[in-house]
Motif scaffolding. Sequence first.
Motif, mmCIF file in Angstrom:
data_model
loop_
_atom_site.group_PDB
_atom_site.id
_atom_site.type_symbol
_atom_site.label_atom_id
_atom_site.label_comp_id
_atom_site.label_asym_id
_atom_site.label_seq_id
_atom_site.Cartn_x
_atom_site.Cartn_y
_atom_site.Cartn_z
ATOM 1 N N ALA A 1 -3.967 4.034 -1.343
ATOM 2 C CA ALA A 1 -4.800 5.145 -1.830
ATOM 3 C C ALA A 1 -4.269 5.676 -3.156
ATOM 4 O O ALA A 1 -5.036 5.984 -4.062
ATOM 5 N N VAL A 2 -2.960 5.766 -3.284
ATOM 6 C CA VAL A 2 -2.368 6.303 -4.517
ATOM 7 C C VAL A 2 -2.637 5.373 -5.698
ATOM 8 O O VAL A 2 -3.015 5.822 -6.775
ATOM 9 N N VAL A 3 -2.478 4.061 -5.511
ATOM 10 C CA VAL A 3 -2.711 3.152 -6.636
ATOM 11 C C VAL A 3 -4.181 2.739 -6.756
ATOM 12 O O VAL A 3 -4.572 2.121 -7.744
ATOM 13 N N GLY A 4 -4.990 3.074 -5.744
ATOM 14 C CA GLY A 4 -6.417 2.777 -5.821
ATOM 15 C C GLY A 4 -6.743 1.306 -5.711
ATOM 16 O O GLY A 4 -7.764 0.832 -6.196
ATOM 17 N N GLU A 5 -5.869 0.565 -5.064
ATOM 18 C CA GLU A 5 -6.087 -0.868 -4.895
ATOM 19 C C GLU A 5 -5.404 -1.313 -3.607
ATOM 20 O O GLU A 5 -4.392 -0.731 -3.219
ATOM 21 N N LYS A 6 -5.919 -2.359 -2.971
ATOM 22 C CA LYS A 6 -5.257 -2.833 -1.759
ATOM 23 C C LYS A 6 -4.083 -3.720 -2.142
ATOM 24 O O LYS A 6 -4.254 -4.859 -2.565
ATOM 25 N N VAL A 7 -2.899 -3.169 -1.962
ATOM 26 C CA VAL A 7 -1.685 -3.889 -2.312
ATOM 27 C C VAL A 7 -0.942 -4.280 -1.043
ATOM 28 O O VAL A 7 -0.336 -5.338 -0.949
#
Length: 301
Positions: A29-35
């Motif tokens: 959620a913080v980086v806005g990407e599924k990592v």
Amino acid sequence: MGGDAAGPAFGFVALIGRPNVGKSTLVNAVVGEKVSIVSHVAQTTRTAVRAVLNGAGGQMVLVDLPGVGKPQTLLGERLNDLATRMMEEVDVVCFVVDAAGGIGRGDAHLAGMLPDRVPAVCVLNKVDAIGASVVAEQLVAAQALHDFDAYVPVSALTGDGVEIVAQELFARLPPGEPMFPPEMATDQTESHLISELVREQYLLRMREELPHSIAVMVDDIEGLYDPDPDALLRVDATVYVERESQKGMVVGKGGATIKEVGTGARMQAEALLGRRIYLHLRVRVSKHWQRRADQLSRLGY
Ligand SMILES: Nc1nc2c(ncn2[C@@H]2O[C@H](COP(=O)(O)OP(=O)(O)OP(=O)(O)O)[C@@H](O)[C@H]2O)c(=O)[nH]1
Ligand SMILES: [Mg+2]
């Protein structure tokens, strides 16, 4: 501290907490990407997964880590060691608790291990599942755990409060130049990312102890450096289980489960990598790998 007139901020942030509190969901959620992969099963995260966030003030590397709990196997011991070691090595700790599940003894034990010299931000997650009075109660409980530098109630699931977490962490980073190029969201290899997506598909489908018995390795990947953006990426991966009897469950009736898993993982990998992928999965037994040092090392744990 933080990015200011003196220059940009840079630093590493360790995600610390019990299993299942929502650390990986928060990182994504913080980086806005599924990592980092996410599931309802404890011990979903088994490695240090780095996610990079670029802000106006600088660059922050979030290090998603395994949850710390009572270890049942050598794998569990190694995962705990990894997380507790990393909290000593980073610039800031992001300590996550499950406010809906309630702060408990496991959190207190872990908070007791926090090094005094590292700033720590406490994130009270899953507030979407509780009312304001419970949030207030959990804030009091969090304050009793440790003298945190900030307390942030959030829902990593809905994104509520996530922006504030990023701000609070950024504000505590030391000055420094960025380490990663701005377009890089993670330093995981394509192979690792794909193996994790396959494992996630299994975690979401399997019951009981089976999820813990599964490990996935990409054996071969072809076409990665093909300059043609439409070229097919060919991936061969092996799904490891611990016992012969688990093979059937992983394959499913007439191969239905492994087919579904393969399709699910392939679609996600294609979206993330922006490439068409051919994914081939096979199943092998690695006897009691969770308890064997040689097998753990071979599987990258
Ligand atoms: N209701 C609710 N559920 C959440 C929230 N954040 C995470 N979850 C759920 O909690 C479960 C665990 O999430 P993860 O992000 O995998 O938790 P984790 O702390 O990384 O777990 P480990 O890697 O096993 O230590 C998943 O089913 C998530 O969907 C939240 O804000 N609200
Ligand atoms: Mg996780």
